[in-house]
Design a protein around this motif. Structure first.
Motif, PDB file in Angstrom:
ATOM      1  N   MET A   1      13.935   6.485  -2.044  1.00  0.00           N
ATOM      2  CA  MET A   1      15.263   6.742  -2.583  1.00  0.00           C
ATOM      3  C   MET A   1      15.614   8.224  -2.489  1.00  0.00           C
ATOM      4  O   MET A   1      16.745   8.592  -2.150  1.00  0.00           O
ATOM      5  CB  MET A   1      15.345   6.258  -4.035  1.00  0.00           C
ATOM      6  N   ASP A   2      14.647   9.071  -2.776  1.00  0.00           N
ATOM      7  CA  ASP A   2      14.859  10.512  -2.708  1.00  0.00           C
ATOM      8  C   ASP A   2      15.128  10.960  -1.276  1.00  0.00           C
ATOM      9  O   ASP A   2      16.020  11.771  -1.015  1.00  0.00           O
ATOM     10  CB  ASP A   2      13.644  11.236  -3.291  1.00  0.00           C
ATOM     11  N   ALA A   3      14.373  10.431  -0.319  1.00  0.00           N
ATOM     12  CA  ALA A   3      14.579  10.779   1.088  1.00  0.00           C
ATOM     13  C   ALA A   3      15.962  10.343   1.555  1.00  0.00           C
ATOM     14  O   ALA A   3      16.646  11.084   2.274  1.00  0.00           O
ATOM     15  CB  ALA A   3      13.498  10.128   1.953  1.00  0.00           C
TER      16      ALA A   3
ATOM     17  N   GLN B   1       0.824  -1.215   0.000  1.00  0.00           N
ATOM     18  CA  GLN B   1       0.000   0.000   0.000  1.00  0.00           C
ATOM     19  C   GLN B   1       0.859   1.267   0.000  1.00  0.00           C
ATOM     20  O   GLN B   1       0.336   2.370  -0.096  1.00  0.00           O
ATOM     21  CB  GLN B   1      -0.928   0.034   1.222  1.00  0.00           C
ATOM     22  N   GLY B   2       2.182   1.130   0.143  1.00  0.00           N
ATOM     23  CA  GLY B   2       3.075   2.282   0.148  1.00  0.00           C
ATOM     24  C   GLY B   2       3.396   2.796   1.534  1.00  0.00           C
ATOM     25  O   GLY B   2       3.897   3.905   1.679  1.00  0.00           O
ATOM     26  N   ASP B   3       3.126   1.998   2.580  1.00  0.00           N
ATOM     27  CA  ASP B   3       3.441   2.395   3.948  1.00  0.00           C
ATOM     28  C   ASP B   3       4.907   2.068   4.238  1.00  0.00           C
ATOM     29  O   ASP B   3       5.424   1.039   3.805  1.00  0.00           O
ATOM     30  CB  ASP B   3       2.537   1.666   4.948  1.00  0.00           C
ATOM     31  N   TYR B   4       5.573   2.946   5.015  1.00  0.00           N
ATOM     32  CA  TYR B   4       6.991   2.794   5.305  1.00  0.00           C
ATOM     33  C   TYR B   4       7.215   2.306   6.728  1.00  0.00           C
ATOM     34  O   TYR B   4       6.443   2.617   7.635  1.00  0.00           O
ATOM     35  CB  TYR B   4       7.726   4.131   5.158  1.00  0.00           C
ATOM     36  N   SER B   5       8.319   1.585   6.910  1.00  0.00           N
ATOM     37  CA  SER B   5       8.823   1.288   8.247  1.00  0.00           C
ATOM     38  C   SER B   5      10.344   1.281   8.153  1.00  0.00           C
ATOM     39  O   SER B   5      10.917   0.812   7.167  1.00  0.00           O
ATOM     40  CB  SER B   5       8.296  -0.042   8.777  1.00  0.00           C
ATOM     41  N   VAL B   6      11.003   1.834   9.169  1.00  0.00           N
ATOM     42  CA  VAL B   6      12.457   1.925   9.191  1.00  0.00           C
ATOM     43  C   VAL B   6      12.956   1.015  10.309  1.00  0.00           C
ATOM     44  O   VAL B   6      12.585   1.196  11.473  1.00  0.00           O
ATOM     45  CB  VAL B   6      12.920   3.381   9.412  1.00  0.00           C
ATOM     46  N   ASN B   7      13.770   0.033   9.940  1.00  0.00           N
ATOM     47  CA  ASN B   7      14.276  -0.978  10.880  1.00  0.00           C
ATOM     48  C   ASN B   7      13.159  -1.621  11.691  1.00  0.00           C
ATOM     49  O   ASN B   7      13.278  -1.834  12.892  1.00  0.00           O
ATOM     50  CB  ASN B   7      15.332  -0.379  11.809  1.00  0.00           C
ATOM     51  N   GLY B   8      12.041  -1.901  11.049  1.00  0.00           N
ATOM     52  CA  GLY B   8      10.936  -2.600  11.694  1.00  0.00           C
ATOM     53  C   GLY B   8       9.966  -1.714  12.443  1.00  0.00           C
ATOM     54  O   GLY B   8       8.976  -2.210  12.962  1.00  0.00           O
TER      55      GLY B   8
ATOM     56  N   LEU C   1       6.139   3.984  10.423  1.00  0.00           N
ATOM     57  CA  LEU C   1       6.057   5.442  10.493  1.00  0.00           C
ATOM     58  C   LEU C   1       4.599   5.868  10.582  1.00  0.00           C
ATOM     59  O   LEU C   1       3.700   5.160  10.120  1.00  0.00           O
ATOM     60  CB  LEU C   1       6.721   6.073   9.273  1.00  0.00           C
ATOM     61  N   VAL C   2       4.378   7.058  11.150  1.00  0.00           N
ATOM     62  CA  VAL C   2       3.003   7.514  11.357  1.00  0.00           C
ATOM     63  C   VAL C   2       2.333   7.935  10.062  1.00  0.00           C
ATOM     64  O   VAL C   2       1.109   7.871   9.940  1.00  0.00           O
ATOM     65  CB  VAL C   2       2.939   8.671  12.381  1.00  0.00           C
ATOM     66  N   ASN C   3       3.118   8.411   9.080  1.00  0.00           N
ATOM     67  CA  ASN C   3       2.535   8.768   7.786  1.00  0.00           C
ATOM     68  C   ASN C   3       3.540   8.457   6.676  1.00  0.00           C
ATOM     69  O   ASN C   3       4.650   8.000   6.944  1.00  0.00           O
ATOM     70  CB  ASN C   3       2.097  10.243   7.760  1.00  0.00           C
ATOM     71  N   ASN C   4       3.127   8.712   5.446  1.00  0.00           N
ATOM     72  CA  ASN C   4       3.947   8.364   4.295  1.00  0.00           C
ATOM     73  C   ASN C   4       4.639   9.574   3.686  1.00  0.00           C
ATOM     74  O   ASN C   4       5.012   9.547   2.519  1.00  0.00           O
ATOM     75  CB  ASN C   4       3.091   7.670   3.230  1.00  0.00           C
ATOM     76  N   GLN C   5       4.834  10.621   4.441  1.00  0.00           N
ATOM     77  CA  GLN C   5       5.464  11.831   3.911  1.00  0.00           C
ATOM     78  C   GLN C   5       6.978  11.678   3.903  1.00  0.00           C
ATOM     79  O   GLN C   5       7.565  10.998   4.752  1.00  0.00           O
ATOM     80  CB  GLN C   5       5.059  13.041   4.739  1.00  0.00           C
ATOM     81  N   MET C   6       7.611  12.375   2.952  1.00  0.00           N
ATOM     82  CA  MET C   6       9.045  12.276   2.807  1.00  0.00           C
ATOM     83  C   MET C   6       9.772  12.841   4.027  1.00  0.00           C
ATOM     84  O   MET C   6      10.772  12.273   4.469  1.00  0.00           O
ATOM     85  CB  MET C   6       9.530  12.997   1.548  1.00  0.00           C
ATOM     86  N   LYS C   7       9.284  13.931   4.587  1.00  0.00           N
ATOM     87  CA  LYS C   7       9.991  14.527   5.721  1.00  0.00           C
ATOM     88  C   LYS C   7       9.958  13.605   6.943  1.00  0.00           C
ATOM     89  O   LYS C   7      10.915  13.537   7.697  1.00  0.00           O
ATOM     90  CB  LYS C   7       9.432  15.915   6.056  1.00  0.00           C
ATOM     91  N   THR C   8       8.876  12.854   7.103  1.00  0.00           N
ATOM     92  CA  THR C   8       8.804  11.889   8.207  1.00  0.00           C
ATOM     93  C   THR C   8       9.811  10.765   7.997  1.00  0.00           C
ATOM     94  O   THR C   8      10.502  10.355   8.930  1.00  0.00           O
ATOM     95  CB  THR C   8       7.379  11.304   8.313  1.00  0.00           C
ATOM     96  N   LEU C   9       9.897  10.282   6.772  1.00  0.00           N
ATOM     97  CA  LEU C   9      10.847   9.216   6.441  1.00  0.00           C
ATOM     98  C   LEU C   9      12.277   9.702   6.617  1.00  0.00           C
ATOM     99  O   LEU C   9      13.113   9.004   7.208  1.00  0.00           O
ATOM    100  CB  LEU C   9      10.613   8.734   5.003  1.00  0.00           C
TER     101      LEU C   9
END
Length: 140
Positions: A118-120, A67-74, A77-85
């Motif tokens: 990749m951009d983030a 669905q395009g949801d992110y997680s960093v090291n498991g 994240l609360v949202n899918n915005q680049m600044k959050t990532l």
């Protein structure tokens, strides 16, 4: 008038053109063949006693769901915005931008989600970026 029939010699094959062709082929193959002499060096490496080098830090991993949801090291994240990532990457890496970064995305992930990750990573300053894939199933 008296016509006299000439006697024909036996028909024979003229070998001169055949020999010419064989010699031309021989010359062609001699000229077009490369003659390389492979040299193999036998190297006896020197021995050294010392401490092992600095251990590479553990790689960071960005997981992207279908669905395009992110997680960093498991950690999701609360949202899918680049600044959050980007903020999560900098937080988890603790400023060590030379760490390897692995992006793992589902096969059905929207392309934009992968490009955003990749951009983030690029904007955050990571230079060792890799993507995970899997081998296709062997056809039977």
């Amino acid at each position: 008038m008296k016509f006299k029939r000439q006697t024909k010699e036996e028909e024979s094959i003229n070998l001169t053109p055949l020999i010419d062709v064989v010699f031309l082929l021989l010359i062609f193959f001699m000229v077009s063949t490369t003659f390389t002499k492979e040299t193999h060096l036998k190297v006896d490496l020197p021995e050294a006693v010392g401490e092992p080098g600095i251990k590479q830090s553990e790689p960071l991993e960005i997981l992207i769901s279908a669905q395009g949801d992110y997680s960093v090291n498991g950690k999701a994240l609360v949202n899918n915005q680049m600044k959050t990532l980007k903020k999560a990457l900098l937080e988890v890496s603790q400023g060590q931008l030379d760490q390897p970064l692995i992006i793992t995305a589902d096969a059905k992930t929207p392309h934009q989600a992968v490009v955003t990750a990749m951009d983030a990573a690029g904007q955050a300053g990571f230079v060792h970026l890799s993507m995970t894939t899997r081998k296709p199933a062997e056809e039977e």
